[in-house]
Design a protein around this motif. Structure first.
Motif, mmCIF file in Angstrom:
data_model
loop_
_atom_site.group_PDB
_atom_site.id
_atom_site.type_symbol
_atom_site.label_atom_id
_atom_site.label_comp_id
_atom_site.label_asym_id
_atom_site.label_seq_id
_atom_site.Cartn_x
_atom_site.Cartn_y
_atom_site.Cartn_z
ATOM 1 N N ASN A 48 16.283 -42.528 -13.419
ATOM 2 C CA ASN A 48 15.392 -41.520 -12.852
ATOM 3 C C ASN A 48 14.573 -42.022 -11.666
ATOM 4 O OD1 ASN A 48 16.300 -39.600 -14.597
ATOM 5 N ND2 ASN A 48 14.511 -39.637 -15.959
ATOM 6 N N MET A 49 14.621 -43.325 -11.371
ATOM 7 C CA MET A 49 13.921 -43.839 -10.193
ATOM 8 C C MET A 49 14.878 -44.337 -9.113
ATOM 9 S SD MET A 49 10.754 -43.585 -9.720
ATOM 10 C CE MET A 49 10.334 -44.868 -8.535
ATOM 11 N N PRO A 53 6.811 -39.062 -6.941
ATOM 12 C CA PRO A 53 6.635 -40.111 -7.951
ATOM 13 C C PRO A 53 6.059 -41.446 -7.462
ATOM 14 C CG PRO A 53 8.964 -39.885 -7.403
ATOM 15 C CD PRO A 53 8.239 -38.755 -6.728
ATOM 16 N N GLY A 72 11.074 -48.151 -13.575
ATOM 17 C CA GLY A 72 11.272 -48.440 -14.989
ATOM 18 C C GLY A 72 10.502 -49.689 -15.394
ATOM 19 N N GLY A 116 8.712 -39.001 -16.680
ATOM 20 C CA GLY A 116 10.108 -39.254 -17.048
ATOM 21 C C GLY A 116 10.792 -40.278 -16.153
ATOM 22 N N TYR A 117 10.138 -40.669 -15.069
ATOM 23 C CA TYR A 117 10.763 -41.585 -14.108
ATOM 24 C C TYR A 117 11.018 -42.968 -14.701
ATOM 25 C CZ TYR A 117 9.472 -37.947 -10.852
ATOM 26 O OH TYR A 117 9.361 -36.736 -10.226
ATOM 27 N N GLN A 118 10.224 -43.329 -15.705
ATOM 28 C CA GLN A 118 10.333 -44.670 -16.277
ATOM 29 C C GLN A 118 11.201 -44.699 -17.526
ATOM 30 O OE1 GLN A 118 9.288 -46.315 -13.866
ATOM 31 N NE2 GLN A 118 7.476 -47.399 -14.524
ATOM 32 N N HIS A 119 11.923 -43.622 -17.769
ATOM 33 C CA HIS A 119 12.680 -43.545 -19.022
ATOM 34 C C HIS A 119 13.758 -44.640 -19.097
ATOM 35 C CE1 HIS A 119 14.536 -42.006 -22.550
ATOM 36 N NE2 HIS A 119 15.660 -41.696 -21.935
ATOM 37 N N ARG A 120 13.671 -45.441 -20.149
ATOM 38 C CA ARG A 120 14.618 -46.556 -20.320
ATOM 39 C C ARG A 120 15.424 -46.424 -21.607
ATOM 40 N NH1 ARG A 120 9.909 -50.633 -20.605
ATOM 41 N NH2 ARG A 120 9.012 -48.725 -21.422
ATOM 42 N N ARG A 144 11.452 -36.015 -20.173
ATOM 43 C CA ARG A 144 11.908 -37.256 -19.537
ATOM 44 C C ARG A 144 13.166 -37.067 -18.700
ATOM 45 N NH1 ARG A 144 10.680 -38.815 -25.158
ATOM 46 N NH2 ARG A 144 8.561 -39.630 -25.103
ATOM 47 N N PHE A 145 13.690 -35.869 -18.676
ATOM 48 C CA PHE A 145 14.848 -35.561 -17.843
ATOM 49 C C PHE A 145 16.060 -36.426 -18.174
ATOM 50 C CE2 PHE A 145 11.078 -34.083 -15.734
ATOM 51 C CZ PHE A 145 11.423 -32.817 -15.300
ATOM 52 N N SER A 187 15.351 -47.624 -13.493
ATOM 53 C CA SER A 187 15.729 -46.505 -14.352
ATOM 54 C C SER A 187 16.545 -45.530 -13.523
ATOM 55 C CB SER A 187 14.456 -45.832 -14.884
ATOM 56 O OG SER A 187 13.549 -45.579 -13.828
ATOM 57 N N GLU A 240 20.695 -45.600 -19.305
ATOM 58 C CA GLU A 240 19.467 -45.053 -18.717
ATOM 59 C C GLU A 240 18.969 -45.882 -17.530
ATOM 60 O OE1 GLU A 240 19.910 -45.727 -21.959
ATOM 61 O OE2 GLU A 240 19.359 -43.973 -23.171
ATOM 62 N N VAL A 241 19.533 -47.097 -17.342
ATOM 63 C CA VAL A 241 19.061 -47.974 -16.267
ATOM 64 C C VAL A 241 20.240 -48.506 -15.454
ATOM 65 C CG1 VAL A 241 17.097 -48.699 -17.697
ATOM 66 C CG2 VAL A 241 19.116 -50.165 -17.535
ATOM 67 N N PRO A 260 5.428 -44.908 -11.494
ATOM 68 C CA PRO A 260 5.666 -43.596 -10.890
ATOM 69 C C PRO A 260 5.462 -42.418 -11.842
ATOM 70 C CG PRO A 260 7.748 -44.632 -11.418
ATOM 71 C CD PRO A 260 6.678 -45.598 -11.829
ATOM 72 N N VAL A 313 15.550 -35.591 -12.231
ATOM 73 C CA VAL A 313 14.164 -35.799 -12.639
ATOM 74 C C VAL A 313 13.213 -35.049 -11.702
ATOM 75 C CG1 VAL A 313 13.932 -37.932 -11.289
ATOM 76 C CG2 VAL A 313 12.475 -37.580 -13.293
ATOM 77 N N CYS A 324 5.223 -45.739 -18.736
ATOM 78 C CA CYS A 324 6.395 -46.232 -19.465
ATOM 79 C C CYS A 324 6.257 -45.960 -20.963
ATOM 80 C CB CYS A 324 6.612 -47.708 -19.190
ATOM 81 S SG CYS A 324 5.189 -48.742 -19.502
#
Ligand code: SF4
Ligand code: SF4
Lengths: 509, 264
Positions: free
Chosen positions: B181-182, A159, B136, A187-191, A117-118, B179, B217-218, A167, A139, A505
């Motif tokens: 990462n996005m 992505p 995210g 890993g782009y959606q990691h929350r 998930r980076f 996120s 993370e966001v 993504p 990521v 997700c």
């Protein structure tokens, strides 16, 4: 199940943390590998750092579908490295990568140890890739597999994709149109969901569960509630169990119908695509009829459910379900009767039973390969202890099988809901769950529409979550999609991808 | 072929006439626009504030307020309120143009989105191409955007379309709390859309971060990252809420439709 030093329990039961078998690492490793070879599923494998400790504990939950038993074991890692289990037990490959990323411990000998998930390690100063504390983690930047050779070319997608979809990054190693290898990097959606659950439950927790994967709100909320109820030692009223199951099956109906429509759309068969697109909405609207939200938000809560159905609502629900089922039946029949559709579905994206077993695939993707697994039958909880839909499987492992299993499940889930609506038990819908037992562990397994959802909670001495592990079915299945693409035409990727329809997700958390 | 035609006939026409025609029938339990009646509140009461999972409710000099930009429409506040001062109506119309317009107060009219004006309206009013970025997102907002393309809503009849490349787009529709990462991909996509361009935030997470607000993370949604032209609250918003918002932005819902849909 050969207990082999593991502590036996069942889904929906809580056990004291002190009773969990603590094994030396070598024994831990051997028991997981041996039991997996015997056919046990690895429902979860995760790390934890106990309060006041420097060392990482590993926990494993093995699931025996024959006896409905679960085996739990743990080991404490003495070093920031351990001998990877993956070379001897492929189905833990992603669990080990996750543990490496989260806790900065290195599974030595893992064949493809890359970030999942980076994000940075949860133990500052410990990193599985030796990255320094301030070093930026970008990521999608990792070593990708490369196939070398003349006329080999690489295709990278994402992505951000062409459609309205989450993504993820896909890399294909191709020879002409033929895919040698597909690597999926997410890993782009990691929350940070798991981390935000520590210290709970609090007023956010139940809501967070509903967006672990927002199209599986009922599935994850139910898994969460079962864990909490186990830890509190209270069962919800039987009427609540029935209503939860109705909601869970409606979630399955809506998503499976949408998937069949999407598959039809992908091969250009527009009648079924457009009917199913609408009918998916009809099922979501049934959920909204019950609880006001098309995605079942707010429906399932520890102790029961928040919305009851009075007789007139039951009648309305049955009436609309019957009509929607009739429409889906005729819409999907067109699919099976169209030779052009069948020509595209059959033999495309095949996963063998052997590969499915080795990777530990779950849900319709596994049942489409002939793997008879379904948590509703194997680890029944709630109303599924008394009533079950027959398990649906096929054996060709291709796009057709994944579509056909969904169709069988639509029919059976609809019949199941009808039965439940007709015979709803009387009584209350909520019984407060109460405080959670301190220093306990509980596991739940729920068959969501994508497959087995596993939640594991460890409480601390105050009865708060010290660790909360979520395994979405997609976590097991993404590698299945990669394998389905081997030697396929790259142009079949969208079709194969839709036939799995995995959660980004839910994987990235 | 005959089967296909017969089935086409049997399934019938399913596109809803919205915004024309009779008001849409929505589930009686739908939690749409909340209505506050502060006059009934008990002095010193804080129950709803304590119950709210996202701090959407707050009290300031002007009294009790509910920020739809953070609201999950979960109804915990209603359940906690001893006096019935917070109720959720089934009114699906929620989209606004300014962040502060998302705040609902007792006895104050909710300012729904005004239409674009001048050049922007001329450019986009009859044809709007959008690129979606899930940053995210949890797949529910995305699903309800996809639903607009089905025969039920048939977004295409309004000239609105989701396109496959930002370079073909007039704007982006963002879902999710953005996120970390996005974040870069969001900026890159936005930059690739030719100017003038629109940004539309869909759902509590895209507007404020929702449940994830404040987490490392966001990024607490898109509001502070890009200039947002339309906010569509919800968790996720009902497809009709999204459609209504888009049509208002494009000046396609007039006062007559509004009066007919919600006769006072
Ligand atoms: S409905 Fe909105 S304001 Fe009320 S408790 Fe839920 S999030 Fe808070
Ligand atoms: S709980 Fe009810 S009475 Fe109390 S402040 Fe909130 S709205 Fe007013």
């Amino acid at each position: 199940m050969n207990t082999s030093g593991l502590t036996l329990t069942r889904a929906g039961q809580a056990i004291p943390r002190g009773s969990i078998a603590a094994l030396p690492f070598a024994d831990f490793r051997r028991v997981v590998i041996d039991q997996a070879r015997e056919g046990l599923a690895v429902a979860a494998l995760f790390g934890d750092v106990p309060a006041g400790s420097e060392r990482v504990d590993l926990y494993v939950v093995l699931a025996d579908r024959e006896s409905s038993r679960l085996g739990v074991g743990k080991t404490t890692l003495e070093l920031d490295a351990f001998a990877s289990l993956t070379p001897d037990c492929a189905r833990v490959h992603l669990f080990e990568r996750e543990i490496a990323e989260q806790y900065g411990v290195r599974p030595e000998g893992h064949p493809w140890l890359k970030p999942v998930r980076f994000h940075g390690s949860y133990r500052s100063g410990h990193d599985a890739w030796g990255r320094g504390p301030g070093e930026p983690i970008v990521v999608g930047v990792t070593d990708f597999f490369r196939v070398e050779g003349e006329e080999i070319h690489e295709v990278a997608v994402g992505p951000v994709h062409a459609g309205v979809i989450e993504p993820g990054h896909f890399r294909f190693q191709c020879h002409g149109e033929q895919v040698f290898h597909l690597e999926i990097s997410l890993g782009y959606q990691h929350r940070g969901i798991e981390r935000s659950l520590v210290g709970g439950p609090d007023k956010k927790t139940a809501h967070l569960m509903e967006v672990v994967a927002g199209d599986t709100s009922i599935g994850h909320a139910t898994a969460y509630c079962r864990v909490v109820e186990a830890l509190a030692g209270r069962q919800p009223p039987i009427r609540a169990d029935a209503l939860r199951a109705i909601a869970l099956e409606l979630e399955r109906l809506a998503n499976h119908t949408g998937d069949l429509g999407a598959l039809a759309g992908d091969v250009g068969f527009l009648p079924t695509a457009s009917y199913c697109g609408r009918l998916r909405g009809d099922f979501l609207n049934l959920t909204a009829l019950i609880c006001g939200s098309r995605f079942g938000r707010g429906m399932v809560r520890p102790g029961g459910v928040r919305f009851d159905v009075e007789p007139s609502r039951v009648e309305e629900c049955s009436k609309r379900l019957k009509k929607a089922l009739r429409d889906v039946t005729t819409a999907v029949d067109l699919l099976w009767n169209s030779s052009s559709v069948q020509a595209r579905f059959e033999g495309t994206g095949t996963v063998s039973l052997e590969v499915a077993t080795d990777l530990g695939l779950v849900g319709p993707a596994a049942r489409a390969c002939g793997l008879e697994c379904d948590s509703r039958r194997d680890f029944p909880s709630g109303i599924y202890r008394f009533a079950q839909a027959p398990i649906s499987s096929w054996n060709t492992g291709d796009v057709f099988a994944r579509a056909y299993v969904r169709w069988l499940e639509i029919e059976r889930s609809a019949a199941f809901i009808m039965d439940q609506l007709q015979s709803l038990p009387d009584g209350p819908i909520e019984a407060p769950a109460g405080a959670l037992r301190p220093d306990h562990l509980a596991i739940s397994l729920v068959e969501g529409w994508r497959g087995e959802i596993c939640h594991v909670a460890l409480t601390d001495h105050a009865g708060r979550f010290a660790r909360y592990k979520i395994v979405d079915p997609s976590f097991h299945n993404w590698m299945g999609l990669a394998m389905a693409l081997r030697d396929e035409q790259i142009s079949d990727f969208p079709l194969c991808n839709k036939s799995f329809n995995l959660s980004y997700c839910g994987h990235d958390l | 072929m005959f089967r296909i035609l017969r089935e086409r006939f049997r399934q019938g026409k399913r596109t809803i006439p919205y915004p024309a025609g009779a008001p849409p029938v929505l589930p009686d339990r739908l939690r749409g626009l909340p209505v506050l009646d502060e006059s009934r509140c008990r002095a010193g009461c804080q129950e709803c504030l304590t119950a709210c999972p996202t701090d959407a409710l707050f009290q300031d000099g002007q009294g009790l307020a509910l920020d739809l930009g953070r609201c999950l429409f979960c109804g915990e506040c209603t359940a906690a309120c001893p006096t019935g001062s917070i109720q959720f109506s089934t009114d699906h119309r929620l989209a606004v143009r300014a962040r502060e317009d998302l705040v609902v107060r007792s006895g104050r009219e909710y300012a729904l989105a005004r239409s674009l004006e001048g050049e922007m309206l001329r450019l986009f009013g009859r044809s709007l191409k959008l690129r979606q970025v899930s940053a995210g997102g949890n797949a529910a907002e995305e699903a309800d955007l996809n639903v607009l393309g089905t025969v039920v809503f048939d977004l295409g009849r309004f000239g609105i379309q989701f396109v496959a490349s930002p370079r073909h787009a007039d704007g982006i529709v963002v879902t999710g709390p953005v996120s970390e990462n996005m974040k870069q991909a969001l900026f890159t996509t936005h930059a690739a859309v030719p100017a003038p361009k629109l940004v539309i935030a869909v759902g509590a997470e895209a507007i404020s971060g929702g449940l994830f607000r404040g987490r490392s993370e966001v990024n607490d949604g898109v509001t502070d990252l890009l200039p947002v032209d339309l906010y569509i609250p919800g968790w996720p918003p009902h497809p009709l809420t999204i459609l209504d918002g888009l049509l208002r932005l494009l000046g396609r819902i007039d006062a007559r439709d509004a009066a007919r849909m919600h006769p006072r």
